[in-house]
Scaffold this active site. Structure first.
Site, PDB file in Angstrom:
ATOM      1  N   SER A 106       0.740  -1.122  -0.015  1.00  0.00           N
ATOM      2  CA  SER A 106       0.241   0.008  -0.149  1.00  0.00           C
ATOM      3  C   SER A 106       0.672   1.420   0.001  1.00  0.00           C
ATOM      4  O   SER A 106       1.492   1.506  -1.045  1.00  0.00           O
ATOM      5  CB  SER A 106      -1.011   0.082   1.103  1.00  0.00           C
ATOM      6  OG  SER A 106      -1.862   1.023   1.052  1.00  0.00           O
ATOM      7  N   HIS A 107       0.689   2.031   1.219  1.00  0.00           N
ATOM      8  CA  HIS A 107       1.295   3.342   1.323  1.00  0.00           C
ATOM      9  C   HIS A 107       2.611   3.242   1.725  1.00  0.00           C
ATOM     10  O   HIS A 107       3.460   4.247   1.989  1.00  0.00           O
ATOM     11  CB  HIS A 107       0.333   4.450   1.783  1.00  0.00           C
ATOM     12  CG  HIS A 107       0.148   3.566   3.275  1.00  0.00           C
ATOM     13  ND1 HIS A 107      -0.852   2.702   3.500  1.00  0.00           N
ATOM     14  CD2 HIS A 107       0.579   3.865   4.517  1.00  0.00           C
ATOM     15  CE1 HIS A 107      -0.786   2.337   4.480  1.00  0.00           C
ATOM     16  NE2 HIS A 107       0.095   2.762   5.328  1.00  0.00           N
ATOM     17  N   ASP A 118      -2.415   6.431  -3.341  1.00  0.00           N
ATOM     18  CA  ASP A 118      -1.283   5.918  -2.791  1.00  0.00           C
ATOM     19  C   ASP A 118      -0.742   4.722  -3.681  1.00  0.00           C
ATOM     20  O   ASP A 118      -0.942   4.824  -4.674  1.00  0.00           O
ATOM     21  CB  ASP A 118      -1.803   5.330  -1.398  1.00  0.00           C
ATOM     22  CG  ASP A 118      -2.626   4.214  -1.528  1.00  0.00           C
ATOM     23  OD1 ASP A 118      -3.448   3.902  -2.447  1.00  0.00           O
ATOM     24  OD2 ASP A 118      -2.492   3.203  -0.557  1.00  0.00           O
ATOM     25  N   ASP A 131      -0.944   1.469  -4.070  1.00  0.00           N
ATOM     26  CA  ASP A 131      -1.779   0.543  -4.706  1.00  0.00           C
ATOM     27  C   ASP A 131      -3.235   1.279  -5.148  1.00  0.00           C
ATOM     28  O   ASP A 131      -4.113   0.532  -5.580  1.00  0.00           O
ATOM     29  CB  ASP A 131      -2.100  -0.628  -3.879  1.00  0.00           C
ATOM     30  CG  ASP A 131      -2.636  -0.302  -2.582  1.00  0.00           C
ATOM     31  OD1 ASP A 131      -2.670   0.654  -1.998  1.00  0.00           O
ATOM     32  OD2 ASP A 131      -3.409  -1.277  -2.052  1.00  0.00           O
ATOM     33  N   ASP A 139      -5.865   2.842  -3.735  1.00  0.00           N
ATOM     34  CA  ASP A 139      -7.188   2.771  -2.714  1.00  0.00           C
ATOM     35  C   ASP A 139      -7.412   3.866  -1.836  1.00  0.00           C
ATOM     36  O   ASP A 139      -8.528   3.866  -1.261  1.00  0.00           O
ATOM     37  CB  ASP A 139      -7.234   1.359  -2.074  1.00  0.00           C
ATOM     38  CG  ASP A 139      -6.240   0.932  -1.181  1.00  0.00           C
ATOM     39  OD1 ASP A 139      -5.119   1.784  -1.024  1.00  0.00           O
ATOM     40  OD2 ASP A 139      -6.204  -0.013  -0.503  1.00  0.00           O
ATOM     41  N   ARG A 140      -6.072   4.708  -1.542  1.00  0.00           N
ATOM     42  CA  ARG A 140      -6.443   5.810  -0.776  1.00  0.00           C
ATOM     43  C   ARG A 140      -6.518   7.005  -1.690  1.00  0.00           C
ATOM     44  O   ARG A 140      -6.122   7.155  -2.888  1.00  0.00           O
ATOM     45  CB  ARG A 140      -5.321   6.041   0.109  1.00  0.00           C
ATOM     46  CG  ARG A 140      -5.022   4.785   0.981  1.00  0.00           C
ATOM     47  CD  ARG A 140      -3.799   5.111   2.012  1.00  0.00           C
ATOM     48  NE  ARG A 140      -3.853   4.102   3.239  1.00  0.00           N
ATOM     49  CZ  ARG A 140      -3.184   4.493   4.281  1.00  0.00           C
ATOM     50  NH1 ARG A 140      -2.975   5.238   4.538  1.00  0.00           N
ATOM     51  NH2 ARG A 140      -3.356   3.360   5.254  1.00  0.00           N
ATOM     52  N   LYS A 165     -11.572  -0.097  -0.750  1.00  0.00           N
ATOM     53  CA  LYS A 165     -11.675   1.326  -0.935  1.00  0.00           C
ATOM     54  C   LYS A 165     -10.989   1.649  -2.280  1.00  0.00           C
ATOM     55  O   LYS A 165     -10.101   0.765  -2.752  1.00  0.00           O
ATOM     56  CB  LYS A 165     -11.038   2.046   0.391  1.00  0.00           C
ATOM     57  CG  LYS A 165      -9.566   1.610   0.588  1.00  0.00           C
ATOM     58  CD  LYS A 165      -9.031   2.261   1.675  1.00  0.00           C
ATOM     59  CE  LYS A 165      -7.621   1.934   2.014  1.00  0.00           C
ATOM     60  NZ  LYS A 165      -7.398   1.366   3.392  1.00  0.00           N
TER      61      LYS A 165
HETATM   62  C1  G1P Z   1      -3.820   1.466   8.225  1.00  0.00           C
HETATM   63  C2  G1P Z   1      -4.842   2.448   8.450  1.00  0.00           C
HETATM   64  C3  G1P Z   1      -6.246   1.314   8.097  1.00  0.00           C
HETATM   65  C4  G1P Z   1      -6.232   0.974   6.939  1.00  0.00           C
HETATM   66  C5  G1P Z   1      -5.152   0.135   6.941  1.00  0.00           C
HETATM   67  C6  G1P Z   1      -4.906  -0.533   5.143  1.00  0.00           C
HETATM   68  O1  G1P Z   1      -3.954   0.382   9.308  1.00  0.00           O
HETATM   69  O2  G1P Z   1      -4.928   2.808   9.645  1.00  0.00           O
HETATM   70  O3  G1P Z   1      -7.310   2.427   8.363  1.00  0.00           O
HETATM   71  O4  G1P Z   1      -7.195   0.113   6.795  1.00  0.00           O
HETATM   72  O5  G1P Z   1      -3.796   0.861   6.995  1.00  0.00           O
HETATM   73  O6  G1P Z   1      -4.742   0.479   4.430  1.00  0.00           O
HETATM   74  P1  G1P Z   1      -3.144   0.352  10.665  1.00  0.00           P
HETATM   75  O7  G1P Z   1      -1.605   0.753  10.152  1.00  0.00           O
HETATM   76  O8  G1P Z   1      -3.448   1.466  11.536  1.00  0.00           O
HETATM   77  O9  G1P Z   1      -3.374  -0.919  11.285  1.00  0.00           O
HETATM   78 ZN    ZN Z   2      -3.607   1.363  -0.204  1.00  0.00          ZN
END
Ligand code: G1P
Ligand code: ZN
Length: 545
Positions: A113-114, A279, A281, A283-284, A378
């Site tokens: 992801s990010h 982000d 991938d 989804d954000r 998302k």
């Molecule tokens: C974080 C975000 C959460 C999101 C997840 C995946 O998780 O807080 O809302 O669903 O990334 O993108 P966390 O690191 O808080 O467990």
């Molecule tokens: Zn992501």
């Protein structure tokens, strides 16, 4: 067919977190590490559902190598069809679209992801099930159990497959289809939004947009949709070439990491009318306007209040859901619309059941995630299109739309403070310590407010009756303020402590104060209750969003 059954020993740390298994690239490069986890995923899929999967990722470092390995493992495990995104690309929302549209048994998404990428960065694997959504806890627990005692995996010996050319290839019994990763997704977006009015907005000559793909996966999607289909100027897209290390950046669309985009809005004369970023991938999303940053919690509330104006949601919304730490702005909209608002634990996987059951249409998280029942993930670009469509219909600036919303519902000032890379023992001790004191906190006075609820959030899934405990500490106050504390489940180094602050100002009150100043009294309470500074070893949070 040249199938090998390779003997292996289990890795004890293959436990999926908030969103799949995330580790350093170097961990995934450990011999057998990736293969073990992939075999555990395959073994966890029920017998009758081992037919067709989709595979792709966000283009980060090790994506291409992992894809070649997984292709050969899928063939050795007897799948009939494996759809692979061209160049190995597939955004998380697009994977969900493909699974649902092509009626597949699931998908494997390669992404952290990010989190940053590159040889020293992070890598990750997520498994999505037939509904197109992240595997629920029952499945991720099964994957973990299988991985914990895995003795062998199956892999086929084969040449590297050309994943850069769309077409069909045969590997043993398995047909590998290299597909355009963008087209199914675009088709769905065209059904949900009024492309004609968004096109008119871009053609009007008075509307300037800046979209930052952060050298991650949304580049190809944004080019196709925003520029080719909707006529946005090519110059309005930034960093659209996906790069294995995201150009050295941190592909997280927030005010800190999307600094290139944010900088454009600091120029009073040339600032765009609308800004957005996505982000790693895809989804954000982050939404900006001139003089306004739309918090993800507000964005969800504004979407819920206005969804009926958009073609895909013209018949209204069935209900909404938000993760527990997300502000309660959307709760007020749901109340006004007379629909249910569900509060779920952090992580998108908890929304799936609610959507499958037809209980909700829209959902979101404070962590820059929003989406709807069009898929089970998302969806960053979906949110961007939602806002563009809203602006096109209302013919108002982002600022005006947000202010009008606050004037109707009041404002939930909101901020999340992250303490990253904290010593695991100290972070756990701090949270456990607070947990142990929860019972005694009810009714405790802080100045002119008092605690009305102090608990550790538990969720009982209304659809399948499953229960999740210890999902974060909630402290609610008599003036509607909240402090929430939880430990991140996606980090790969030490512990990340997240503290979420929320304070409500009614519709006739002060709606345009500076957020951190407005919340400052809550920071003092958090410090008093948890000794954040000494427990984390930080004078202040590492990241404020
Ligand atoms: C974080 C975000 C959460 C999101 C997840 C995946 O998780 O807080 O809302 O669903 O990334 O993108 P966390 O690191 O808080 O467990
Ligand atoms: Zn992501």
């Amino acid at each position: 067919m040249n199938i090998s059954i390779v003997g292996t020993t289990p890795f004890v740390d293959q436990k999926p977190g908030t969103s799949g298994l995330r580790k350093k690239v170097t961990v995934f490069q450990t011999p057998h590490y990736l293969e073990n986890f992939v075999q555990a995923i395959f073994d966890a899929i029920p017998q009758g559902e081992k037919t067709a999967l989709v595979l792709g990722g966000d283009g980060r470092y090790y994506n291409r190598q992992a894809i070649q390995i997984i292709i050969r493992m899928a063939a050795a495990n007897g799948f009939k069809r494996l759809l692979v995104g061209q160049h190995g690309y597939l955004s998380t929302p697009a994977a969900s679209v493909v699974i649902r549209k092509q009626k597949l048994d699931g998908g494997i998404i390669l992404s952290a992801s990010h989190n940053p990428g590159g040889p020293d960065g992070d890598f990750g694997i997520k498994f999505n099930t037939r509904n197109g959504g992240p595997a629920p806890e029952s499945v991720t627990d099964r994957i973990h159990d299988i991985a914990s005692s895995l003795a062998e995996y199956r892999i086929m010996a084969a040449d590297e497959l050309d994943i850069d050319t769309c077409g069909c290839y045969q590997l043993g019994e398995t047909t590998i289809e290299v597909i355009d990763p963008v087209s199914d997704y675009v088709e769905l977006m065209e059904q949900l939004f009024d492309f004609t009015s968004i096109k008119a907005l871009f053609n009007s000559g008075v509307f300037n947009m800046a979209f930052d793909a952060m050298h991650a996966i949304t580049g190809p999607y944004a080019s196709e949709i925003l520029v080719r289909c909707l006529g946005a100027a090519e110059e309005s897209l930034m960093n659209i070439q996906p790069k294995e290390d995201f150009g050295g950046g941190h592909p997280d669309p927030n005010l800190v990491y999307a600094h290139e985009l944010v900088a454009l809005f600091e120029q009073p004369i040339t600032a765009p009318d609308f800004g957005a970023a996505s982000d790693g991938d895809g989804d954000r999303n982050m939404i900006l306007g001139r003089d306004v940053f739309v918090t993800p919690s507000d964005s969800l509330a504004i979407m819920a209040a206005n969804a009926h104006l958009l073609p895909g949601y013209a018949s209204g919304i069935k209900g909404v859901a938000r993760s527990m730490p997300t502000s309660r702005a959307v709760d007020l909209v749901a109340e006004c619309l007379g629909v249910e608002c569900y509060e779920t634990p952090t992580g998108w996987k908890f929304f799936g059941n609610l959507m499958d059951e037809g209980l909700i249409t829209l959902c979101g998280e404070e962590s820059f995630g929003s989406g709807s029942d069009h898929i089970r993930e998302k969806d960053g670009l979906w949110a961007v299109l939602f806002w563009l469509n809203l602006i096109a219909i209302k013919k108002q600036s982002v600022h005006k739309i947000v202010l009008t919303h606050w004037q109707a519902f009041g404002r939930h000032y909101y901020s999340r403070h992250d303490y990253e890379g904290v010593d695991q023992g100290k972070a756990s001790a701090m949270i456990e310590g607070l947990r142990d004191r929860l019972d005694g906190l009810n009714g405790r006075q802080f100045g002119n407010i008092s605690i009305t609820l102090a608990d550790d959030f538990s969720y009982l899934d209304p659809v399948d009756g499953s229960r999740c405990d210890r999902q974060g500490i909630r402290l609610s106050f008599s003036d509607e303020s909240r402090i929430v504390v939880r430990m991140s489940g996606t980090g790969t180094e030490g512990a990340t402590v997240r503290v979420y602050y929320e304070r409500y100002e009614p519709a006739n009150g002060k709606l345009e104060e500076e957020t951190q100043a407005y919340l400052a009294s809550l920071f003092v309470i958090a410090e008093e209750l948890m000794q954040l500074q000494s427990s984390t070893g930080r004078a202040k949070p590492d990241i404020i969003t």
